[in-house]
Design an enzyme around this catalytic site. Sequence first.
Site, short mmCIF file in Angstrom:
data_model
loop_
_atom_site.label_atom_id
_atom_site.label_comp_id
_atom_site.label_asym_id
_atom_site.label_seq_id
_atom_site.Cartn_x
_atom_site.Cartn_y
_atom_site.Cartn_z
N GLY A 273 0.63 -1.39 0.02
CA GLY A 273 0.09 0.21 0.18
C GLY A 273 0.64 1.37 -0.29
N SER A 274 2.00 1.19 -0.58
CA SER A 274 2.95 2.76 -0.16
C SER A 274 2.51 3.30 -1.33
CB SER A 274 4.34 1.89 -0.61
OG SER A 274 4.90 1.71 -1.78
N ASN A 275 1.77 3.12 -1.93
CA ASN A 275 1.24 3.82 -3.42
C ASN A 275 0.17 4.71 -3.36
OD1 ASN A 275 2.55 4.52 -6.27
ND2 ASN A 275 2.56 2.00 -5.74
N ILE B 136 -10.31 -6.91 -13.51
CA ILE B 136 -11.54 -6.28 -13.73
C ILE B 136 -12.19 -7.16 -14.26
CG2 ILE B 136 -12.32 -3.74 -13.38
CD1 ILE B 136 -10.22 -4.69 -11.21
N ASN C 92 -4.56 2.19 -13.84
CA ASN C 92 -3.85 1.20 -13.01
C ASN C 92 -1.63 2.03 -13.15
OD1 ASN C 92 -2.79 -1.03 -11.28
ND2 ASN C 92 -2.47 -1.96 -13.92
N HIS D 147 1.70 -0.08 -13.33
CA HIS D 147 2.53 -1.16 -13.16
C HIS D 147 4.01 -0.60 -13.56
CE1 HIS D 147 3.42 -5.03 -14.94
NE2 HIS D 147 4.13 -5.06 -15.58
C1 GRF Z 1 4.07 -1.18 -6.93
O1 GRF Z 1 5.30 -0.57 -8.44
C2 GRF Z 1 2.68 -1.26 -8.59
O2 GRF Z 1 3.50 -0.91 -9.71
C3 GRF Z 1 2.73 -2.87 -9.33
O3 GRF Z 1 2.52 -3.43 -7.51
C4 GRF Z 1 2.91 -2.22 -6.31
C5 GRF Z 1 2.33 -1.92 -5.51
O4 GRF Z 1 3.20 -1.95 -4.23
N1 GRF Z 1 1.12 -2.78 -9.54
P1 GRF Z 1 2.53 -1.01 -2.87
O5 GRF Z 1 1.23 -2.27 -2.22
O6 GRF Z 1 1.90 0.32 -3.34
O7 GRF Z 1 3.43 -0.62 -2.90
#
Ligand code: GRF
Length: 201
Positions: free
Chosen positions: A20-22, A93, A107, A109
Site C-alpha cells: 500500500g505504499s502507492n 477487473i 492502474n 505497472h
Molecule cells: C507497485 O509496484 C505497482 O506498480 C504494482 O504493485 C505494486 C504495489 O506496491 N501494480 P504498493 O502496494 O503500492 O507498495
Amino acid sequence: MHGLFQSRLPRIVVLASGNGSNFQTIAEKSISGKLGAQIECLIVDRECFALERALKLGIESHILKKPWYEDFERVTDEIAPDLIVLAGFMRIIPENMVKKYFPRIVNIHPSLLPAFPGKDGINQAFEYGVKITGITIHFVDSGVDTGPIIFQKAIEVDEKWTLNELEERIHKLEHEHYWRIIRKILYEPYKIEGRKVLWGV
Ligand code: GRF
C-alpha cells in the site's frame, strides 16, 4: 461511505492487495489538498498492510467479501466514484466493470509496457537484463496491463544494482508520478482514440 453532503472535490476509491505504499502517497496528497480529490474508501481483497495505513490516515476501508467481484461491484456502485485507482490490486477487473466504468479505472505497472506485464514486473525486467525500464500508468481495459497508456517514465538500470535497489527506484518513481497523473486525469481534458490518449483536446 456516501454522505448526505458530498464534497465538491472529485471522489476516488483506491484498490490494493499488499503493502500500500502507492495508496499512502496518494492519500497523503489528498489530505494535504494537492491531489484535488477525496479518497472515499480503500478497497482491498485480503488482509494486508495497506489497511493499517488507511487506519492511521483516517481513511475508510473495506475488505471485499467472497465472491470478491460481486462485492466490488456493489461497493463501487454505491460510492459511484469519479475514478477507480488500482494500486497493487492483484486481481483482474471483470469485463462488466470495465464496460461500466471505462475510462474511469486506472492502474500503475512497474515496467515499460508492453514489456513485462502481469505479476512481478520489476523482477521480470531485472532478470531479463534490460538496460532501461520504468513505470506505466494506463487506463484499464479487460486485458492484463493492456489498456491505453496515459504516462510512462523510464530509468536506466545500473548494472551494479541489486533487485532491491531497482525496486526502490521504481517505487520512488511511482510515488512521484501516480498522484500527479491522477490529478491530471481528473482536471485536464483528454480523449482516447484507439490506444492513444490525447491531452488538451
Ligand atoms: C507497485 O509496484 C505497482 O506498480 C504494482 O504493485 C505494486 C504495489 O506496491 N501494480 P504498493 O502496494 O503500492 O507498495
